[in-house]
Scaffold this motif. Structure first.
Motif, PDB file in Angstrom:
ATOM      1  N   GLU A  35      52.745  33.199  67.901  1.00 30.10           N
ATOM      2  CA  GLU A  35      53.523  33.991  67.646  1.00 30.10           C
ATOM      3  C   GLU A  35      55.046  33.475  68.023  1.00 30.10           C
ATOM      4  O   GLU A  35      55.210  32.961  68.918  1.00 30.10           O
ATOM      5  N   LYS A  36      55.946  33.501  67.040  1.00 30.34           N
ATOM      6  CA  LYS A  36      57.272  33.175  67.205  1.00 30.34           C
ATOM      7  C   LYS A  36      58.407  33.992  66.997  1.00 30.34           C
ATOM      8  O   LYS A  36      58.199  35.221  66.416  1.00 30.34           O
ATOM      9  N   VAL A  37      59.544  33.770  67.681  1.00 26.71           N
ATOM     10  CA  VAL A  37      60.412  34.728  67.867  1.00 26.71           C
ATOM     11  C   VAL A  37      61.927  34.027  67.538  1.00 26.71           C
ATOM     12  O   VAL A  37      61.928  32.789  67.749  1.00 26.71           O
ATOM     13  N   THR A  38      62.956  34.733  66.912  1.00 28.09           N
ATOM     14  CA  THR A  38      64.169  33.803  66.818  1.00 28.09           C
ATOM     15  C   THR A  38      65.117  34.106  67.901  1.00 28.09           C
ATOM     16  O   THR A  38      64.912  35.337  68.577  1.00 28.09           O
ATOM     17  N   ILE A  39      65.792  32.918  68.386  1.00 23.07           N
ATOM     18  CA  ILE A  39      66.798  33.314  69.412  1.00 23.07           C
ATOM     19  C   ILE A  39      67.963  32.845  69.168  1.00 23.07           C
ATOM     20  O   ILE A  39      67.943  32.107  67.981  1.00 23.07           O
ATOM     21  N   ARG A  40      69.079  33.196  69.744  1.00 24.78           N
ATOM     22  CA  ARG A  40      70.337  32.761  69.072  1.00 24.78           C
ATOM     23  C   ARG A  40      71.202  32.567  70.601  1.00 24.78           C
ATOM     24  O   ARG A  40      71.028  33.062  71.666  1.00 24.78           O
ATOM     25  N   ASN A  41      72.014  31.371  70.581  1.00 24.59           N
ATOM     26  CA  ASN A  41      72.941  31.167  71.650  1.00 24.59           C
ATOM     27  C   ASN A  41      74.303  31.669  71.333  1.00 24.59           C
ATOM     28  O   ASN A  41      74.689  32.355  70.488  1.00 24.59           O
ATOM     29  N   GLU A  42      75.343  31.494  72.281  1.00 23.03           N
ATOM     30  CA  GLU A  42      76.684  32.048  72.296  1.00 23.03           C
ATOM     31  C   GLU A  42      77.614  31.362  71.227  1.00 23.03           C
ATOM     32  O   GLU A  42      78.522  31.837  70.765  1.00 23.03           O
ATOM     33  N   ASN A  43      76.895  30.025  70.612  1.00 13.84           N
ATOM     34  CA  ASN A  43      77.690  29.526  69.423  1.00 13.84           C
ATOM     35  C   ASN A  43      77.079  30.229  68.062  1.00 13.84           C
ATOM     36  O   ASN A  43      77.674  29.525  67.196  1.00 13.84           O
ATOM     37  N   TRP A  58      70.185  31.427  75.858  1.00  8.58           N
ATOM     38  CA  TRP A  58      69.608  31.914  74.564  1.00  8.58           C
ATOM     39  C   TRP A  58      69.116  33.305  74.668  1.00  8.58           C
ATOM     40  O   TRP A  58      68.815  33.763  75.867  1.00  8.58           O
ATOM     41  N   THR A  59      69.361  34.226  73.887  1.00  8.15           N
ATOM     42  CA  THR A  59      69.038  35.507  73.719  1.00  8.15           C
ATOM     43  C   THR A  59      68.088  35.849  72.352  1.00  8.15           C
ATOM     44  O   THR A  59      68.140  35.208  71.578  1.00  8.15           O
ATOM     45  N   VAL A  60      67.081  36.757  72.653  1.00  9.27           N
ATOM     46  CA  VAL A  60      66.136  37.031  71.579  1.00  9.27           C
ATOM     47  C   VAL A  60      66.865  37.879  70.401  1.00  9.27           C
ATOM     48  O   VAL A  60      67.737  38.766  70.944  1.00  9.27           O
ATOM     49  N   VAL A  61      66.608  37.435  69.233  1.00  6.17           N
ATOM     50  CA  VAL A  61      67.260  38.056  68.075  1.00  6.17           C
ATOM     51  C   VAL A  61      66.283  39.249  67.773  1.00  6.17           C
ATOM     52  O   VAL A  61      65.098  38.815  67.292  1.00  6.17           O
ATOM     53  N   GLU A  62      66.788  40.484  67.541  1.00  4.24           N
ATOM     54  CA  GLU A  62      65.661  41.553  67.038  1.00  4.24           C
ATOM     55  C   GLU A  62      65.310  41.230  65.870  1.00  4.24           C
ATOM     56  O   GLU A  62      66.430  41.100  65.075  1.00  4.24           O
ATOM     57  N   ASP A  63      64.012  41.285  65.419  1.00  4.49           N
ATOM     58  CA  ASP A  63      63.641  41.098  64.142  1.00  4.49           C
ATOM     59  C   ASP A  63      63.715  42.442  63.405  1.00  4.49           C
ATOM     60  O   ASP A  63      63.056  43.430  63.651  1.00  4.49           O
ATOM     61  N   GLU A  64      64.454  42.363  62.274  1.00  2.00           N
ATOM     62  CA  GLU A  64      64.895  43.713  61.436  1.00  2.00           C
ATOM     63  C   GLU A  64      63.633  44.189  60.929  1.00  2.00           C
ATOM     64  O   GLU A  64      63.404  45.368  60.859  1.00  2.00           O
ATOM     65  N   SER A  65      62.807  43.278  60.382  1.00  2.00           N
ATOM     66  CA  SER A  65      61.442  43.985  59.714  1.00  2.00           C
ATOM     67  C   SER A  65      60.532  44.380  60.570  1.00  2.00           C
ATOM     68  O   SER A  65      59.679  45.033  60.188  1.00  2.00           O
ATOM     69  N   LYS A  66      60.597  43.999  61.950  1.00  2.00           N
ATOM     70  CA  LYS A  66      59.695  44.667  62.770  1.00  2.00           C
ATOM     71  C   LYS A  66      60.251  46.066  63.481  1.00  2.00           C
ATOM     72  O   LYS A  66      59.347  46.555  64.209  1.00  2.00           O
ATOM     73  N   ARG A  67      61.364  46.378  63.156  1.00  2.00           N
ATOM     74  CA  ARG A  67      62.149  47.656  63.615  1.00  2.00           C
ATOM     75  C   ARG A  67      61.107  48.725  63.370  1.00  2.00           C
ATOM     76  O   ARG A  67      60.657  48.860  62.046  1.00  2.00           O
TER      77      ARG A  67
END
Lengths: 58, 158
Positions: free
Chosen positions: A4-12, A31-40
């Motif tokens: 399982e992989k997740v998307t993360i994003r940093n402040e840049n 880094w913060t985890v980006v919510e996966d829209e498709s899994k909402r």
């Protein structure tokens, strides 16, 4: 065997896919985890309202 | 010029993404997981292959340049309080090792803009504990595939 992989994003605004179990390490580095829209979850179905007209049983 | 050892010189971080292989940014470096305190040994090496091209008219066996490849393996410590290396590098983890062999000009040898580094794109194919034995510190080995040609003379961009 899938991982399982997740998307993360940093402040840049940089985004990356990482293994889900490594999120704690990345969060400690800004880094913060980006919510996966498709899994909402899908919006809840509208509640069926009882008909206001028609015969009413006594 | 002086000869040196990696201790207190080399810096190694793992980034989930970089702006460009040959020019990672200082921001990329800032958001890496710094694995230097856990690192015991590093084998990041590229190798070229030659293709034999002998012919009947000569006893000398000629060759031409062929493909090239790279390998990336590293050994790290386990840590029961802060197991950062183990947690960052499970099998199938993808990212970029940023290696500053001589150390950067930033704090604690962290590379800064203008510093030369190596950037190794990797995917972890195995994360294996070393055999446990009496009176021996616990370590593990990470073996990686190298899915892109590494940048061995990258420069940190601002």
């Amino acid at each position: 065997m899938s991982v399982e992989k997740v998307t993360i994003r940093n402040e840049n605004g940089d985004e990356a896919q990482v293994v889900a179990t490594t999120v704690k390490a990345w969060e400690a580095n800004g880094w913060t985890v980006v919510e996966d829209e498709s899994k909402r979850s899908a919006p809840a179905p509208q509640r069926q309202t009882r008909p206001t007209s028609g015969p009413v049983e006594e | 010029m002086s000869r040196l050892i990696p201790n207190e010189n080399t810096w190694v971080g793992f980034a989930p993404t970089v702006a460009a292989l040959d020019a990672p940014t200082a921001a990329n470096v800032a958001s890496t997981v710094n694995l230097t305190p856990f690192l015991i040994s590093l084998n990041a090496s590229a190798r070229g292959n030659t293709v034999p091209t002998p012919s009947f008219d000569s006893l000398f066996e000629t060759s031409i340049a062929g493909t090239n490849t790279a390998t990336f393996d590293a050994d790290f410590y386990r840590d029961d309080v802060n197991d950062l290396a183990w947690e960052t590098l499970p099998r199938a983890a993808e990212g970029y090792f940023i290696v500053s062999r001589f150390g950067g000009t930033g704090a604690n040898n962290t590379p800064a803009a203008g510093d030369e580094v190596e950037v190794w794109p990797v995917m972890v194919v195995s994360r294996t504990m070393a055999n446990m034995s009496n009176n021996t510190v616990m370590t593990f080995t990470v073996s990686c595939s190298v899915p892109q040609e590494p940048a061995e003379t990258a420069t940190i961009a601002a």
